[in-house]
Design an enzyme around this catalytic site. Structure first.
Site, mmCIF file in Angstrom:
data_model
loop_
_atom_site.group_PDB
_atom_site.id
_atom_site.type_symbol
_atom_site.label_atom_id
_atom_site.label_comp_id
_atom_site.label_asym_id
_atom_site.label_seq_id
_atom_site.Cartn_x
_atom_site.Cartn_y
_atom_site.Cartn_z
ATOM 1 N N TYR A 33 35.296 53.676 63.941
ATOM 2 C CA TYR A 33 36.091 54.489 62.958
ATOM 3 C C TYR A 33 36.315 53.527 61.804
ATOM 4 O O TYR A 33 36.095 52.330 61.808
ATOM 5 C CB TYR A 33 37.422 54.871 63.725
ATOM 6 N N ARG A 52 30.724 48.070 56.845
ATOM 7 C CA ARG A 52 31.301 47.626 58.294
ATOM 8 C C ARG A 52 31.035 48.683 58.970
ATOM 9 O O ARG A 52 30.966 48.642 60.350
ATOM 10 C CB ARG A 52 33.032 47.291 58.057
ATOM 11 N N ARG A 100 29.005 64.758 80.893
ATOM 12 C CA ARG A 100 29.738 63.487 81.236
ATOM 13 C C ARG A 100 28.811 62.672 82.198
ATOM 14 O O ARG A 100 28.408 62.916 83.307
ATOM 15 C CB ARG A 100 31.025 63.676 81.739
ATOM 16 N N HIS A 102 27.955 58.135 82.406
ATOM 17 C CA HIS A 102 28.266 56.597 81.703
ATOM 18 C C HIS A 102 26.925 56.559 80.918
ATOM 19 O O HIS A 102 27.093 55.806 79.876
ATOM 20 C CB HIS A 102 28.659 55.490 82.783
ATOM 21 N N LYS A 146 34.796 47.945 65.074
ATOM 22 C CA LYS A 146 35.964 48.945 64.782
ATOM 23 C C LYS A 146 35.931 50.045 65.844
ATOM 24 O O LYS A 146 35.604 51.166 65.308
ATOM 25 C CB LYS A 146 36.230 49.122 63.132
ATOM 26 N N GLU A 178 44.752 37.738 65.732
ATOM 27 C CA GLU A 178 45.161 38.808 64.717
ATOM 28 C C GLU A 178 46.273 39.902 65.202
ATOM 29 O O GLU A 178 46.610 39.649 66.207
ATOM 30 C CB GLU A 178 44.026 39.612 64.104
ATOM 31 N N LEU A 202 38.922 41.197 63.907
ATOM 32 C CA LEU A 202 38.012 42.436 63.043
ATOM 33 C C LEU A 202 37.892 41.713 61.520
ATOM 34 O O LEU A 202 38.703 41.329 60.981
ATOM 35 C CB LEU A 202 38.775 43.613 62.819
#
Ligand SMILES: Cc1ncc(COP(=O)(O)O)c(C=O)c1O
Length: 288
Positions: A33, A52, A100, A102, A146, A178, A202
């Site tokens: 995101y 990014r 679904r 993995h 992120k 952080e 990040l």
């Protein structure tokens, strides 16, 4: 006022948007995101955020569905439709929808973004100051991505909010990395210290701007882990993020930080940051 969302190429009211229960973002947190600030209806540092996003997507092998400049144009369209002046774009890119499993095959990713209003941040030097509490860093080793998989951040943040703080500061092997939703800096004399980006930190866009501004104020930047003893002796501590900009810290665990007021260097950094926002967006910047 209707909130609008851009979902896989269509702009529609947020409340009408539908995503499959088999979207891998929903079932596996398999996505990344971005949060991009806009001031006076203009995006701030959008190319940096979209670069990014591209690195994050590549980091988990999701092919970005739109090239960055095209994506920026689409975000501007959504922003225009929203009619908002000051706020943030929340953007999410997931691997897409599939039965679904993995193991992922290839599928069209799900891309969405919407605009939301934000309250103005305090004037430079003003505001109550954030309260910080340290917690053990239990996150993975790819914090430069992120990722929408934010459970360790969420648990840490809620743990400290329940104790009356605003932000959790992650500590790994005795060093500050952080915070749960921001980067952190300490000032010791003329030295501005923050952990390097990478496995545990990040690459914050606000962090990068602070590192650009710092030498123009005569500060010496040191990118290294901060020890807890150093942090206790810091003259000033602040955190940075797109939505908070540069926020001065008033308390660290049970201790007030020095005077308990915004330090003079943090205030100068806040002013210089706001100058950059004004220059880039033309905003007069309404403040709280
Ligand atoms: C864990 C973490 N670190 C740092 C930041 C600050 O990044 P930026 O300045 O790009 O908003 C954020 C922002 O959400 C974050 O979640």
């Amino acid at each position: 006022m209707t909130e609008w969302i851009w979902l896989n190429g269509d702009i529609l009211p947020l409340g009408d948007a539908k995503i499959s229960v088999e979207d891998r973002g929903f079932q596996f947190a398999d996505g990344v995101y971005e949060v991009i600030r806009f001031y006076d209806g203009k995006l701030f540092t959008a190319p940096e955020h979209l670069a990014r996003l591209k690195r994050s997507a590549e980091g988990i092998k999701i092919p970005p569905p739109l090239e960055s400049t095209h994506l920026e144009t689409e975000i501007e369209k959504l922003l225009g439709a929203s009619g908002l002046q000051d706020g943030m774009i929340y953007l999410q890119l997931t691997r897409g929808v599939a039965p679904r499993d993995h193991v992922y095959g290839s599928m069209p990713p799900t891309l969405l973004f919407y605009a939301r209003e934000l309250p103005p941040v305090p004037e430079p030097g003003a505001g109550p100051g954030v309260k910080l509490i340290s917690v053990e860093d239990q996150r993975w080793q790819r914090c430069w991505i992120k990722s929408i998989a934010l459970l360790p951040n969420i648990l840490a943040k809620n743990e400290v909010v329940a104790q009356g703080a605003d932000e959790a500061v992650f500590i790994e092997n005795g060093l500050v990395t952080e915070c749960s939703t921001s980067n952190i800096f300490a000032l010791l004399g003329p030295r501005l210290i923050t952990h390097p980006v990478g496995p545990k930190v990040l690459p914050g866009i606000t962090r990068e701007l602070v590192l650009e501004i710092a030498p123009t104020l005569g500060l010496i930047v040191e990118e290294r882990g901060l020890g807890l003893d150093e942090l206790r002796q810091a003259d000033e501590i602040f955190i940075t993020s797109t939505t908070r900009e540069i926020a001065w810290a008033a308390r660290w665990n049970d201790h007030p930080i020095r005077t308990g007021r915004c330090g003079p260097i943090t205030e100068k950094l806040q002013q210089a940051y706001r100058d950059k926002v004004r220059a880039a967006t033309g905003s007069a910047l309404t403040t709280a």
